[in-house]
Design an enzyme around this catalytic site. Structure first.
Site, mmCIF file in Angstrom:
data_model
loop_
_atom_site.group_PDB
_atom_site.id
_atom_site.type_symbol
_atom_site.label_atom_id
_atom_site.label_comp_id
_atom_site.label_asym_id
_atom_site.label_seq_id
_atom_site.Cartn_x
_atom_site.Cartn_y
_atom_site.Cartn_z
ATOM 1 N N GLU A 142 19.658 -35.317 60.166
ATOM 2 C CA GLU A 142 19.460 -36.028 62.130
ATOM 3 C C GLU A 142 20.868 -35.793 62.406
ATOM 4 O O GLU A 142 21.892 -35.910 61.988
ATOM 5 C CB GLU A 142 18.992 -37.400 62.236
ATOM 6 N N CYS A 152 23.938 -39.686 70.218
ATOM 7 C CA CYS A 152 23.447 -37.898 69.467
ATOM 8 C C CYS A 152 22.376 -37.616 70.509
ATOM 9 O O CYS A 152 22.007 -36.757 70.370
ATOM 10 C CB CYS A 152 22.742 -38.210 67.432
#
Length: 480
Positions: free
Chosen positions: A210, A248
């Site tokens: 990720e 993110c």
């Protein structure tokens, strides 16, 4: 190294015992995790404030509440997820039955992140537990209070012979990566993700990465004042309201038509003042930069003369408090670091276009983002965005909300990562779907065996084409 070796040996022994495979063990661990969240909420808030300056409301919204929701969802569904799935068989295999049996991968390694040190550590753990694995958690050393809390508290609530926390600096992570795992789950930067993937390749270990990326906002129109206010509030929430831009899936930059730029900037300024006051540096509602290294990195982004010249709001920094004022930049150079690297901080570039449809080419000229956010009511434009761009997710008319939706997979594509989790997808991430077929000794089809002849070739052709009538006629020696 000795601690790692001893921990791994115990975890492998526990997994081999089969204890983690039972539904009782899985549910017990999930309930215990919920107990921990309930009992230690105030201590979690304190750790998040120490590490990142997060207000308890932000801490609950983005971390505690998300973990509680995820664990509750898994607890309610884990038996259904574990159940074998029946499969359909062509008649040619009769009599037989098939099923797909989810089984745990084994001993897995989860690297937590510093920006959401509880959610992005415990959410994957929920998936690993639900799937019946033994787990090592490596919290981020850049969130030391949260790391220490997890190391101290998890063994009290969870099965310490099956779930372990190993703290340490980067050297400890390197030691962990030297070992063979059945799965590695990593959240962090693309640079470190490459190192993780390289180390995993030595043992052919599967990985989930990720990694984030530069997530754009496409702002189609500001002509409707009511819609514009909502859009701007959500942009601010998705930029400065999520760990001060250190997320993110947070907003990295905004694409808007040139004719709307002035209106957008004024709305942003007005709403920032409403949310964070006259001096956001003193606000209790905005998180701080995690450490001096990240603070310096962000300051360096602004030190480019052409970049600093593009600042239209904010720009104040407090090095002692590690705080940066919400900063808006208008059309910074596209080749500057602020537009080629993930910002991961409270700096918001606005890029103007002649026509908002150009946003598709703009996004496609850059690495695939983790998320695309588009504010538009134009159905044709929505379909165009979906068909002509690639990203981990697309959210229309809101920001970040897809992250907390258990029915949606969360993950990246291309440079923003691969693999997915949340809800059932977390269970799948840490499971292997084992194909199981059971056949009977009854009804042997001789054409599958030599010696070969034209009849057997014809029979096999019919079988692979699932021509059941043809097979029956062939066995009877008849023609159509």
């Amino acid at each position: 190294m000795a601690e790692v070796e001893n921990s791994l040996a115990e975890l492998r022994q526990t997994f081999r015992s089969g204890r983690t495979r039972s539904v009782a063990w899985r549910k017990t661990q999930l309930r215990a995790l919920l107990d921990l969240i309930r009992d230690k909420e105030d201590l979690i808030f304190e750790a998040l404030y120490q590490d990142l300056g997060k207000h308890p409301v932000e801490a609950y919204r983005d971390e505690v509440g998300v973990v509680k929701k995820s664990a509750t969802h898994a607890l309610s569904n884990v038996e259904k997820w574990m159940a074998p799935k029946k499969g359909d068989l062509p008649l040619v295999f009769f009599p037989a039955k098939v099923e797909v049996l989810p089984e745990p991968l084994g001993v897995v390694l989860i690297f937590g992140s510093w920006n959401f040190p509880f959610d992005v550590t415990l959410d994957p753990l929920i998936g690993a537990i639900s799937a019946g694995n033994a787990v090592v958690i490596k919290p981020s050393e850049h969130a030391p209070a949260s790391s220490a809390f997890l190391a101290k508290t998890l063994p009290i609530y969870l099965d310490d012979s099956a779930i372990k926390v190993i703290e340490g600096e980067a050297g400890v992570s390197e030691q962990l990566l030297q070992h063979k795992w059945d799965k590695i789950f990593f959240t962090g930067s693309p640079r470190v993700g490459r190192l993780v993937m390289t180390a995993a390749a030595e043992h052919l270990t599967p990985v989930t990465l990720e990694l984030g990326g530069k997530c754009p906002v496409i702002l189609d129109s500001l002509s409707n004042p009511s819609d514009a206010k909502v859009a701007v509030k959500r942009i601010i929430g998705g930029k400065w309201g999520a760990c001060s831009g250190q997320a993110c899936i947070g907003v990295d930059y905004v694409l808007v038509e040139d004719k709307f730029k002035s209106n957008l900037i004024e709305l942003l300024k007005k709403t920032i003042k409403k949310f964070y006051g006259e001096n956001p540096i003193n606000s209790k509602s905005i998180a701080r930069i995690v450490n001096k290294q990240q603070f310096e990195r962000l300051r360096n982004l602004l030190q480019d003369p052409l970049v600093s010249a593009s600042i239209v709001h904010g720009g104040s920094l407090d090095e002692e408090k590690l705080l940066i004022e919400p900063t808006i930049l208008l059309n910074p150079p596209l080749d500057a670091d602020i537009m080629t690297e993930e910002i991961f901080g409270p700096l918001l570039p606005i890029i103007t276009l002649d026509n908002i449809k150009e946003s598709i080419d703009f996004i496609n000229s850059r690495p695939k983002p983790l998320a695309i956010y588009a504010f538009t009511k134009d159905g044709t434009f929505k379909r165009q965005i979906l068909a002509e761009t690639s990203s981990g997710s697309v959210t229309f008319n809101d920001i970040l909300v897809q992250f907390v939706c258990d029915s949606l997979p969360f993950g990246g594509v291309g440079q923003s990562g691969f693999g997915r989790y949340h809800g059932k997808y977390s269970f799948d991430n840490f499971s292997h779907e084992k194909a199981v077929m059971q056949r009977s000794f009854f009804l042997e089809l001789e054409p599958r065996y030599p010696p070969w002849n034209d009849f057997k070739l014809k029979f096999i052709r019919l079988a692979y084409n699932f021509d059941y009538l043809g097979i029956l006629l062939a066995l009877m020696g008849l023609k159509r």
